[in-house]
Design an enzyme around this catalytic site. Structure first.
Site, PDB file in Angstrom:
ATOM      1  N   TRP A 297       0.798  -1.350  -0.008  1.00 54.76           N
ATOM      2  CA  TRP A 297      -0.112   0.203  -0.170  1.00 54.76           C
ATOM      3  C   TRP A 297       0.694   1.382  -0.005  1.00 54.76           C
ATOM      4  O   TRP A 297       0.540   2.393  -0.314  1.00 54.76           O
ATOM      5  CB  TRP A 297      -0.977  -0.074   1.317  1.00 54.76           C
TER       6      TRP A 297
ATOM      7  N   GLU B 226      12.119   2.297  -2.938  1.00 56.10           N
ATOM      8  CA  GLU B 226      11.693   3.632  -2.560  1.00 56.10           C
ATOM      9  C   GLU B 226      12.534   3.954  -1.104  1.00 56.10           C
ATOM     10  O   GLU B 226      12.736   5.120  -0.922  1.00 56.10           O
ATOM     11  CB  GLU B 226      10.223   3.617  -2.209  1.00 56.10           C
TER      12      GLU B 226
ATOM     13  N   HIS C 147      12.662  -2.175  -0.117  1.00 55.38           N
ATOM     14  CA  HIS C 147      12.113  -1.748  -1.365  1.00 55.38           C
ATOM     15  C   HIS C 147      12.608  -0.368  -1.986  1.00 55.38           C
ATOM     16  O   HIS C 147      13.528   0.145  -1.098  1.00 55.38           O
ATOM     17  CB  HIS C 147      10.479  -1.387  -0.867  1.00 55.38           C
TER      18      HIS C 147
ATOM     19  N   GLY D 172       1.840  -2.755  -6.165  1.00 58.11           N
ATOM     20  CA  GLY D 172       1.816  -1.630  -5.450  1.00 58.11           C
ATOM     21  C   GLY D 172       0.300  -0.905  -5.779  1.00 58.11           C
ATOM     22  O   GLY D 172      -0.705  -1.301  -5.279  1.00 58.11           O
ATOM     23  N   GLY D 173       0.058   0.112  -6.737  1.00 58.37           N
ATOM     24  CA  GLY D 173      -0.975   0.734  -7.277  1.00 58.37           C
ATOM     25  C   GLY D 173      -2.229  -0.189  -7.231  1.00 58.37           C
ATOM     26  O   GLY D 173      -3.277   0.320  -6.754  1.00 58.37           O
TER      27      GLY D 173
ATOM     28  N   GLY E 184       5.349   1.676 -10.624  1.00 60.23           N
ATOM     29  CA  GLY E 184       4.213   2.885 -10.778  1.00 60.23           C
ATOM     30  C   GLY E 184       4.627   3.747 -11.988  1.00 60.23           C
ATOM     31  O   GLY E 184       3.684   4.888 -12.119  1.00 60.23           O
TER      32      GLY E 184
ATOM     33  N   SER F 234       4.128  -2.538 -11.890  1.00 55.96           N
ATOM     34  CA  SER F 234       3.133  -2.133 -12.464  1.00 55.96           C
ATOM     35  C   SER F 234       2.390  -3.709 -12.888  1.00 55.96           C
ATOM     36  O   SER F 234       1.717  -3.847 -14.180  1.00 55.96           O
ATOM     37  CB  SER F 234       3.393  -1.571 -14.020  1.00 55.96           C
TER      38      SER F 234
ATOM     39  N   GLU G 135      12.176  -6.082  -8.409  1.00 57.01           N
ATOM     40  CA  GLU G 135      11.108  -5.190  -9.016  1.00 57.01           C
ATOM     41  C   GLU G 135      12.073  -4.112  -9.818  1.00 57.01           C
ATOM     42  O   GLU G 135      12.792  -3.180  -8.993  1.00 57.01           O
ATOM     43  CB  GLU G 135      10.709  -4.341  -7.794  1.00 57.01           C
TER      44      GLU G 135
HETATM   45  P1  PGA Z   1       3.588  -0.647  -8.758  1.00 59.45           P
HETATM   46  O1  PGA Z   1       4.339  -0.902  -7.345  1.00 59.45           O
HETATM   47  O2  PGA Z   1       2.733  -1.966  -8.852  1.00 59.45           O
HETATM   48  O3  PGA Z   1       2.494   0.374  -8.519  1.00 59.45           O
HETATM   49  O4  PGA Z   1       4.259  -0.525 -10.009  1.00 59.45           O
HETATM   50  C1  PGA Z   1       5.073  -1.841  -7.236  1.00 59.45           C
HETATM   51  C2  PGA Z   1       6.154  -1.628  -5.898  1.00 59.45           C
HETATM   52  O5  PGA Z   1       6.564  -0.713  -5.634  1.00 59.45           O
HETATM   53  O6  PGA Z   1       6.068  -2.678  -4.877  1.00 59.45           O
END
Ligand code: PGA
Length: 252
Positions: free
Chosen positions: A11, A98, A96, A234-235, A174, A213, A168
């Site tokens: 999330w 990020e 992750h 993610g999204g 994203g 994605s 990833e």
């Molecule tokens: P996403 O993110 O599905 O929105 O591309 C994946 C993630 O960061 O785990």
């Protein structure tokens, strides 16, 4: 060896407790009969307690999105693995991209976090992945090897297969730009090869998720690939119907 598929929703920094309760009351009826697949939601710290309570007795596991490597100490703003297991949280996503790119998470810290989480009874999803520039420069394999070897470096031999690895590609997160099946399979097979270099038996058992994605429409094709055992989403995990459709596609 057959590996149970594992779909996890990440999330990120979305949903208040009220939003999370709405989500889970929408999701649980949609996934109540799904067998042969593991399902987790990785939620903000503030919704962990509510989600653990609301998912009790269901097949949905609840994961945190980060933790500190020490069990306790003077680390203002941090949360430890024993604190998460005390809440009956099932696991934690570590490394992750990020966290690595925006918050300075290092391979050295992850080398301590992964075994600390396992020691506290948490399951772990360890993330790895390359940027577009690294891929273009032919540095993908070097980066993936470094991240996976560091993250697993202090995991006791018998526990390696308990770590789930999420590949990833950062350029696919994203962006709506999903890796092609060939790219995803090649990278996940490479990651499994890195684990095999540490312990061949663990490499057969370890589950590797693809993330970046993932949508209901592309899940089945990705999860049918030989070295992809699940997805980190993610999204598309923020909406119960879309996440349930990914779970459903992942088990077929
Ligand atoms: P996403 O993110 O599905 O929105 O591309 C994946 C993630 O960061 O785990």
């Amino acid at each position: 060896m057959s590996r149970t598929p594992f779909v996890a929703g990440n999330w990120k920094m979305f949903k208040t407790v009220g939003d999370a309760e709405m989500f889970i009351s929408g999701l649980l009826p949609l996934v109540s009969s799904t067998e042969g697949i593991e399902v987790a939601i990785c939620v903000p710290f503030t919704t962990l307690g509510a989600m653990v309570d609301s998912t009790r007795g269901s097949r949905v596991q609840v994961f945190a999105q980060n933790m500190h490597q020490e069990a306790e100490g003077a680390f203002t703003g941090e949360v430890s693995a024993p604190m998460l297991s005390d809440l009956d949280v099932h696991g934690v996503v570590l490394g992750h991209s990020e966290r690595r790119e925006l918050f300075g998470e290092t391979d050295a810290a992850l080398a301590e976090k992964v075994p600390a989480a396992l020691e506290a009874g948490l399951r772990v999803i360890l993330c790895c992945g390359e940027t577009e520039a690294e891929r273009d420069a032919g540095e993908m394999e070097t980066k993936l090897r470094r991240q996976v070897e560091a993250g697993l470096s202090q995991v006791p031999a018998g526990r390696l297969a308990d770590v789930v690895i999420a590949y990833e590609p950062i350029w696919a997160i994203g962006t709506g730009k999903v890796a092609t099946p060939e790219q995803a399979q090649e990278a996940c097979a490479f990651v499994r090869g890195v684990v095999a270099g540490i312990d061949p038996a663990a490499a057969e058992a370890v589950r590797i998720q693809y993330g970046g994605s993932v949508k209901p429409e592309n899940t089945a094709e990705l999860l049918a690939l030989p070295d992809i055992d699940g997805a980190l989403v993610g999204g598309a995990s923020l909406d119960p119907a879309s996440f349930a459709a990914i779970v459903e596609a992942g088990r077929s």
